[in-house]
Design an enzyme around this catalytic site. Structure first.
Site, PDB file in Angstrom:
ATOM      1  N   ASP A  92       1.015  -0.875  -0.077  1.00 48.09           N
ATOM      2  CA  ASP A  92       0.073  -0.125  -0.180  1.00 48.09           C
ATOM      3  C   ASP A  92       1.052   1.249  -0.093  1.00 48.09           C
ATOM      4  O   ASP A  92       1.657   1.703   0.864  1.00 48.09           O
ATOM      5  CB  ASP A  92      -0.649   0.048   1.173  1.00 48.09           C
ATOM      6  CG  ASP A  92      -1.535   1.358   1.446  1.00 48.09           C
ATOM      7  OD1 ASP A  92      -1.457   2.079   0.531  1.00 48.09           O
ATOM      8  OD2 ASP A  92      -2.373   1.527   2.389  1.00 48.09           O
ATOM      9  N   LYS A 147       4.751  11.368 -17.301  1.00 49.94           N
ATOM     10  CA  LYS A 147       3.895  12.479 -17.448  1.00 49.94           C
ATOM     11  C   LYS A 147       2.548  11.992 -17.125  1.00 49.94           C
ATOM     12  O   LYS A 147       2.264  10.621 -17.147  1.00 49.94           O
ATOM     13  CB  LYS A 147       3.870  12.973 -19.130  1.00 49.94           C
ATOM     14  CG  LYS A 147       3.260  12.161 -19.962  1.00 49.94           C
ATOM     15  CD  LYS A 147       3.164  12.632 -21.285  1.00 49.94           C
ATOM     16  CE  LYS A 147       1.783  12.788 -21.673  1.00 49.94           C
ATOM     17  NZ  LYS A 147       1.004  11.744 -21.965  1.00 49.94           N
ATOM     18  N   HIS A 177       8.058  10.224 -23.516  1.00 51.09           N
ATOM     19  CA  HIS A 177       8.593   8.962 -24.396  1.00 51.09           C
ATOM     20  C   HIS A 177       8.967   9.096 -25.832  1.00 51.09           C
ATOM     21  O   HIS A 177       9.599   8.499 -26.519  1.00 51.09           O
ATOM     22  CB  HIS A 177       7.573   7.806 -24.278  1.00 51.09           C
ATOM     23  CG  HIS A 177       6.358   7.704 -25.257  1.00 51.09           C
ATOM     24  ND1 HIS A 177       5.279   8.533 -24.841  1.00 51.09           N
ATOM     25  CD2 HIS A 177       6.144   7.190 -26.488  1.00 51.09           C
ATOM     26  CE1 HIS A 177       4.274   8.262 -25.731  1.00 51.09           C
ATOM     27  NE2 HIS A 177       4.752   7.649 -26.600  1.00 51.09           N
ATOM     28  N   LYS A 181      12.359   8.001 -29.107  1.00 52.99           N
ATOM     29  CA  LYS A 181      12.163   7.409 -30.201  1.00 52.99           C
ATOM     30  C   LYS A 181      13.212   7.826 -31.160  1.00 52.99           C
ATOM     31  O   LYS A 181      13.813   8.930 -31.123  1.00 52.99           O
ATOM     32  CB  LYS A 181      10.707   8.108 -30.913  1.00 52.99           C
ATOM     33  CG  LYS A 181       9.483   7.580 -30.355  1.00 52.99           C
ATOM     34  CD  LYS A 181       8.376   8.183 -30.976  1.00 52.99           C
ATOM     35  CE  LYS A 181       7.181   8.152 -30.421  1.00 52.99           C
ATOM     36  NZ  LYS A 181       6.235   6.766 -30.604  1.00 52.99           N
ATOM     37  N   GLU A 215      -3.320  10.310 -34.643  1.00 61.55           N
ATOM     38  CA  GLU A 215      -3.391   8.698 -34.186  1.00 61.55           C
ATOM     39  C   GLU A 215      -4.609   8.288 -34.843  1.00 61.55           C
ATOM     40  O   GLU A 215      -5.765   9.228 -34.784  1.00 61.55           O
ATOM     41  CB  GLU A 215      -3.531   8.936 -32.666  1.00 61.55           C
ATOM     42  CG  GLU A 215      -2.392   9.242 -32.105  1.00 61.55           C
ATOM     43  CD  GLU A 215      -2.435   9.051 -30.457  1.00 61.55           C
ATOM     44  OE1 GLU A 215      -2.564   7.953 -29.927  1.00 61.55           O
ATOM     45  OE2 GLU A 215      -2.794  10.189 -29.815  1.00 61.55           O
ATOM     46  N   ASP A 234      -2.512  16.171 -22.931  1.00 62.37           N
ATOM     47  CA  ASP A 234      -2.052  14.901 -23.150  1.00 62.37           C
ATOM     48  C   ASP A 234      -0.895  14.854 -24.065  1.00 62.37           C
ATOM     49  O   ASP A 234       0.043  13.985 -23.962  1.00 62.37           O
ATOM     50  CB  ASP A 234      -3.377  13.852 -23.644  1.00 62.37           C
ATOM     51  CG  ASP A 234      -2.742  12.721 -23.722  1.00 62.37           C
ATOM     52  OD1 ASP A 234      -2.173  12.151 -22.805  1.00 62.37           O
ATOM     53  OD2 ASP A 234      -3.068  11.928 -24.544  1.00 62.37           O
ATOM     54  N   HIS A 239       4.856  16.186 -25.905  1.00 66.21           N
ATOM     55  CA  HIS A 239       5.345  15.558 -27.031  1.00 66.21           C
ATOM     56  C   HIS A 239       5.628  16.609 -28.199  1.00 66.21           C
ATOM     57  O   HIS A 239       6.679  16.686 -28.739  1.00 66.21           O
ATOM     58  CB  HIS A 239       4.486  14.486 -27.609  1.00 66.21           C
ATOM     59  CG  HIS A 239       4.109  13.223 -26.627  1.00 66.21           C
ATOM     60  ND1 HIS A 239       5.183  12.964 -25.551  1.00 66.21           N
ATOM     61  CD2 HIS A 239       2.878  12.577 -26.350  1.00 66.21           C
ATOM     62  CE1 HIS A 239       4.601  12.004 -24.860  1.00 66.21           C
ATOM     63  NE2 HIS A 239       3.103  11.631 -25.292  1.00 66.21           N
ATOM     64  N   LYS A 344      -2.302   6.501 -38.221  1.00 67.34           N
ATOM     65  CA  LYS A 344      -1.112   6.863 -37.450  1.00 67.34           C
ATOM     66  C   LYS A 344       0.256   7.526 -37.954  1.00 67.34           C
ATOM     67  O   LYS A 344       0.600   6.815 -38.887  1.00 67.34           O
ATOM     68  CB  LYS A 344      -0.907   5.793 -36.588  1.00 67.34           C
ATOM     69  CG  LYS A 344       0.233   5.994 -35.473  1.00 67.34           C
ATOM     70  CD  LYS A 344       0.369   4.864 -34.407  1.00 67.34           C
ATOM     71  CE  LYS A 344       1.350   4.862 -33.222  1.00 67.34           C
ATOM     72  NZ  LYS A 344       0.936   6.172 -32.315  1.00 67.34           N
TER      73      LYS A 344
HETATM   74  C1  BG6 Z   1       0.747   9.281 -24.649  1.00 63.62           C
HETATM   75  C2  BG6 Z   1      -0.506   9.789 -24.650  1.00 63.62           C
HETATM   76  O1  BG6 Z   1       1.728   9.982 -24.013  1.00 63.62           O
HETATM   77  O2  BG6 Z   1       1.207   9.017 -26.139  1.00 63.62           O
HETATM   78  C3  BG6 Z   1      -1.543   9.041 -25.309  1.00 63.62           C
HETATM   79  O3  BG6 Z   1      -0.927   9.736 -23.401  1.00 63.62           O
HETATM   80  C4  BG6 Z   1      -1.006   8.728 -26.799  1.00 63.62           C
HETATM   81  O4  BG6 Z   1      -2.719   9.305 -25.477  1.00 63.62           O
HETATM   82  C5  BG6 Z   1       0.456   8.120 -26.924  1.00 63.62           C
HETATM   83  O5  BG6 Z   1      -1.914   7.860 -27.486  1.00 63.62           O
HETATM   84  C6  BG6 Z   1       0.916   8.322 -28.312  1.00 63.62           C
HETATM   85  O6  BG6 Z   1       2.313   7.811 -28.434  1.00 63.62           O
HETATM   86  P1  BG6 Z   1       2.828   6.989 -29.489  1.00 63.62           P
HETATM   87  O7  BG6 Z   1       4.229   6.653 -29.221  1.00 63.62           O
HETATM   88  O8  BG6 Z   1       2.079   5.811 -29.960  1.00 63.62           O
HETATM   89  O9  BG6 Z   1       2.859   8.154 -30.618  1.00 63.62           O
END
Ligand code: BG6
EC number: 1.1.1.49
Length: 491
Positions: A92, A147, A177, A181, A215, A234, A239, A344
């Site tokens: 916990d 994040k 993230h 890449k 996306e 988001d 990003h 995408k």
């Molecule tokens: C995340 C978002 O940080 O990045 C998501 O919270 C989004 O909503 C995702 O779908 C997209 O990441 P990627 O690597 O698939 O482009």
């Protein structure tokens, strides 16, 4: 040559049974094992609230690895060797007493301790304090957080302060993230290893820049989280602004974390405020309605599972960002991102200005701008659109636009491009912060985004609707068309 200098690590993974850990982190750690990058003696303590034994959790992890690692990359023997490193601890997170078990697990104090908080940010402070109170961590500990760092500037400061009370900035690895890449890192190589571009990278030579992160997926069962955030928090706050910084920053003195981050911060500071008067021409927010995705009918945002039918949260944002500095004065950065778009696709397009004096067919003048297309995903690579003479006797001096093409997988015959989390975990193990976000970057990004959100609230305007499977509201096309330009796929 891979630098195999990561030391033996003890990784405490909080939130180990959550979606991020199971879908991304364990598969990434497995890949590091497969690549021989996990030092012998490195261990993983999977920590979550669920009552379960280590064997049960390992069974579950194995199943998830099979699901999330590509079948041709999954080797049962490597998976077993990897799982040998894993133990499970029920905890916990709020209970200070429970942390004694974590301290007991640390029987190799020389192993580099990495604390990964794959938890809601509201838990970061309490975990940090409890680890400190139990003397689980010290000034060598590295802590990784995900994040969103807050919901706005004020809440991000609270989270950063809480972490800052226990850790120094050089111990905190804030993940975005996108920075992990491969192609995003390639922006640094492209810009600062090629003098060809260095001399062209400013308002004298570039007319405008487009950044698209599209996306095709919708909300994917995350309505509860997403509806409080929306696409601007988001995706744009982190990003897309990171991508913008990497394109716009000045050359850093070296590749050290602080040199790079200092330059990114300068860009964030120079972003022009989008005042209420500029909202109409500079910002479009949208929300998808029912439509199609991959040829299949899909519901609208308000019909997704768990939806609040009156939500005005945006699932699409297009913005015209301007950078008030010497290099970029007068060069708009059109950025857009959305859910349920036709595909995408993440790409950056640098539109160069035409040659100063045009001598070819007037009816071909629209071809005259070189473009550099940087494809981040899928099909990672770059393409430079240049003009050549069309072949053939009958063609005279007709021009033709063609690509100088670099598709990484073909040109370099790379068998696989590592997932962002593999790179990021590997850099944490080596203690290299250049792919992580510093506190001031997070806060300047919030400062800019907060004013756009405040303007939305003040205007009371609902988001504009767009059908799932289209490129967002028509207003996004109008935004760029007003400037005599078009989004690349419409060109
Ligand atoms: C995340 C978002 O940080 O990045 C998501 O919270 C989004 O909503 C995702 O779908 C997209 O990441 P990627 O690597 O698939 O482009």
């Amino acid at each position: 040559m891979v630098n195999r200098t990561a030391t033996r690590c003890d990784l405490m993974l909080f939130g180990a049974l959550g979606d991020l850990a199971q879908r991304k982190l364990f598969p990434a750690l497995y890949q590091l094992e497969r690549a021989g990058l996990l030092a012998p003696g490195s261990r993983i303590l999977a920590i979550a609230r669920t009552e379960a034994g280590t064997d049960k959790v390992k069974e579950q992890l194995l199943e998830k690895l099979r699901k999330h690692v590509k079948s041709e990359e999954f080797d049962p023997d490597i998976a077993q060797a990897f799982l040998q490193r894993v133990e499970y601890q029920r905890l916990d997170f709020n209970d200070p007493e429970g942390y004694q078990a974590l301290r007991d697990w640390r029987d190799e104090p020389d192993n580099q301790l990495i604390v990964y908080m794959a938890t809601p940010p509201s838990m970061y402070g309490v975990i940090a304090r409890n680890l400190e109170a139990t003397r689980c961590c010290n000034e060598r500990t590295r802590v990784v957080v995900e994040k969103p760092i807050g919901h706005d500037l004020e809440t991000s400061r609270v989270i950063n302060d809480e972490l800052g009370q226990v850790y120094n900035e050089n111990q905190i690895f804030r993940i975005d993230h996108y920075l992990g890449k491969e192609t995003v890192q390639n922006l640094i190589a492209l810009r600062f290893a090629n003098n060809l571009f260095a001399s062209q990278w400013d308002q004298n030579h570039i007319s405008h820049v487009e950044i698209t992160v599209a996306e095709s997926v919708g909300i994917e069962g995350r309505w509860g989280y997403f509806d409080k955030a929306g696409q601007i928090r988001d995706m744009i706050q982190n990003h897309l602004l990171q991508l913008l910084c990497l394109i716009a920053m000045d050359p850093p003195a070296d590749l050290s974390a602080d040199s790079i981050r200092d330059e990114k911060v300068k860009v964030l500071k120079a972003l022009k405020q989008i005042t209420p008067e500029l909202m109409g021409s500079h910002v479009v927010r949208g929300q998808y309605t029912a439509g199609t995705s991959g040829g299949q009918p899909v519901p609208g945002y308000l019909e997704e599972e768990g939806a609040n039918k009156g939500s005005e949260t945006e699932t699409f944002v297009a913005l015209k960002a301007e950078i008030d500095n010497w290099r970029w004065s007068g060069v708009p950065f059109y950025i857009r991102t959305g859910k349920r778009l036709p595909e995408k696709l993440s790409q950056i397009i640098i539109h160069f200005k035409p040659a100063p004096h045009y001598i070819f067919d007037p009816d071909q003048k629209h071809l005259a701008n070189n473009k550099l297309i940087i494809r981040l995903q899928p099909d990672e690579g770059m393409s430079l659109k240049i003009l050549t003479k069309d072949q053939g006797l009958d063609k005279g001096m007709r021009l033709r636009q063609g690509p100088l093409e670099l598709t990484f997988s073909e040109t370099f015959e790379t068998d696989r491009i590592p997932d962002a989390y593999e790179r990021l975990l590997w850099e944490v193990m080596k203690g290299n912060q250049y792919l992580f976000v510093r506190r001031d970057e997070v806060e300047y990004a919030w400062r800019w985004v907060d004013q756009v959100i405040a303007n939305w609230h003040d205007s009371g305007e609902p988001p504009k609707r767009y059908a799932a499977g289209t490129w967002g509201p028509v207003a996004s096309i109008a935004m760029i068309t007003r400037d005599g330009r078009s989004w690349y796929e419409d060109a």
